[in-house]
Design a protein around this motif. Structure first.
Motif, PDB file in Angstrom:
ATOM      1  N   HIS A   1       1.386   9.474  -5.505  1.00 32.72           N
ATOM      2  CA  HIS A   1       1.656  10.815  -5.147  1.00 32.72           C
ATOM      3  C   HIS A   1       2.571  11.371  -6.220  1.00 32.72           C
ATOM      4  O   HIS A   1       2.483  12.758  -6.553  1.00 32.72           O
ATOM      5  CB  HIS A   1       2.471  10.518  -3.969  1.00 32.72           C
ATOM      6  N   LYS A   2       3.641  10.590  -6.849  1.00 32.69           N
ATOM      7  CA  LYS A   2       4.679  11.228  -7.538  1.00 32.69           C
ATOM      8  C   LYS A   2       3.787  11.707  -9.042  1.00 32.69           C
ATOM      9  O   LYS A   2       4.092  12.676  -9.656  1.00 32.69           O
ATOM     10  CB  LYS A   2       5.593  10.188  -8.125  1.00 32.69           C
ATOM     11  N   ILE A   3       3.072  10.538  -9.624  1.00 31.92           N
ATOM     12  CA  ILE A   3       2.016  10.869 -10.672  1.00 31.92           C
ATOM     13  C   ILE A   3       1.461  12.155 -10.389  1.00 31.92           C
ATOM     14  O   ILE A   3       1.380  13.020 -11.289  1.00 31.92           O
ATOM     15  CB  ILE A   3       1.316   9.839 -10.901  1.00 31.92           C
ATOM     16  N   ILE A   4       0.574  12.435  -9.296  1.00 32.33           N
ATOM     17  CA  ILE A   4      -0.152  13.702  -9.010  1.00 32.33           C
ATOM     18  C   ILE A   4       0.801  14.809  -8.998  1.00 32.33           C
ATOM     19  O   ILE A   4       0.474  15.764  -9.532  1.00 32.33           O
ATOM     20  CB  ILE A   4      -0.804  13.455  -7.732  1.00 32.33           C
TER      21      ILE A   4
ATOM     22  N   PHE B   1       0.792  -1.203   0.026  1.00 32.62           N
ATOM     23  CA  PHE B   1      -0.050  -0.003  -0.027  1.00 32.62           C
ATOM     24  C   PHE B   1       0.935   1.215   0.140  1.00 32.62           C
ATOM     25  O   PHE B   1       0.513   2.136  -0.698  1.00 32.62           O
ATOM     26  CB  PHE B   1      -0.935  -0.043   1.332  1.00 32.62           C
ATOM     27  N   GLU B   2       1.879   1.170   0.878  1.00 31.30           N
ATOM     28  CA  GLU B   2       2.728   2.540   1.024  1.00 31.30           C
ATOM     29  C   GLU B   2       3.530   2.554  -0.414  1.00 31.30           C
ATOM     30  O   GLU B   2       3.537   3.879  -0.827  1.00 31.30           O
ATOM     31  CB  GLU B   2       3.731   2.210   1.841  1.00 31.30           C
ATOM     32  N   LEU B   3       4.015   1.666  -1.069  1.00 30.78           N
ATOM     33  CA  LEU B   3       4.305   1.835  -2.201  1.00 30.78           C
ATOM     34  C   LEU B   3       3.589   2.297  -3.460  1.00 30.78           C
ATOM     35  O   LEU B   3       4.062   3.310  -4.155  1.00 30.78           O
ATOM     36  CB  LEU B   3       5.091   0.410  -2.850  1.00 30.78           C
ATOM     37  N   ARG B   4       2.453   1.843  -3.323  1.00 31.35           N
ATOM     38  CA  ARG B   4       1.378   2.165  -4.450  1.00 31.35           C
ATOM     39  C   ARG B   4       1.106   3.676  -4.147  1.00 31.35           C
ATOM     40  O   ARG B   4       1.047   4.755  -4.941  1.00 31.35           O
ATOM     41  CB  ARG B   4       0.052   1.499  -4.400  1.00 31.35           C
TER      42      ARG B   4
END
Length: 107
Positions: free
Chosen positions: A87-90, A79-82
């Motif tokens: 967050h990076k994509i956003i 979950f943390e990795l996803r």
């Protein structure tokens, strides 16, 4: 690279010029030696690449297995990795949207 039939080119030069047979023979021998040398270079380069890959694979697998055991990912880790990826994509999307120039990307 080289011409597909370099001997034909050299032979046609020999026919239409005043090159002696011994000089023509030297040219042909040089071309053959050049071809052999290029083939050897290619074989050496590929063998060195294969050695480098195999040594990297063996060293990484032996060092990693001796230093620690692989930990299986738990649900919370996944979950943390996803969420980090999302967050990076956003952040990238917001940077593009806020930029003064209008850049559009096809997703």
């Amino acid at each position: 690279m080289s011409a597909p039939f370099p001997c034909i080119v050299v032979f046609s030069i020999f026919i239409f010029s005043n090159i002696s047979k011994s000089h023509f023979h030297k040219i042909v021998v040089r071309m053959r030696l050049g071809k052999i040398v290029e083939g050897l270079k290619l074989k050496i380069k590929t063998s060195l690449r294969m050695r480098k890959r195999s040594s990297l694979a063996s060293s990484s697998s032996s060092s990693s297995s001796s230093s620690y055991e692989k930990i299986e990912k738990s649900d919370s880790m996944r979950f943390e990795l996803r969420s980090r990826k999302a967050h990076k994509i956003i952040q990238k999307t917001l940077q593009i949207a806020d930029s003064p120039t209008s850049r559009t990307y096809a997703f």
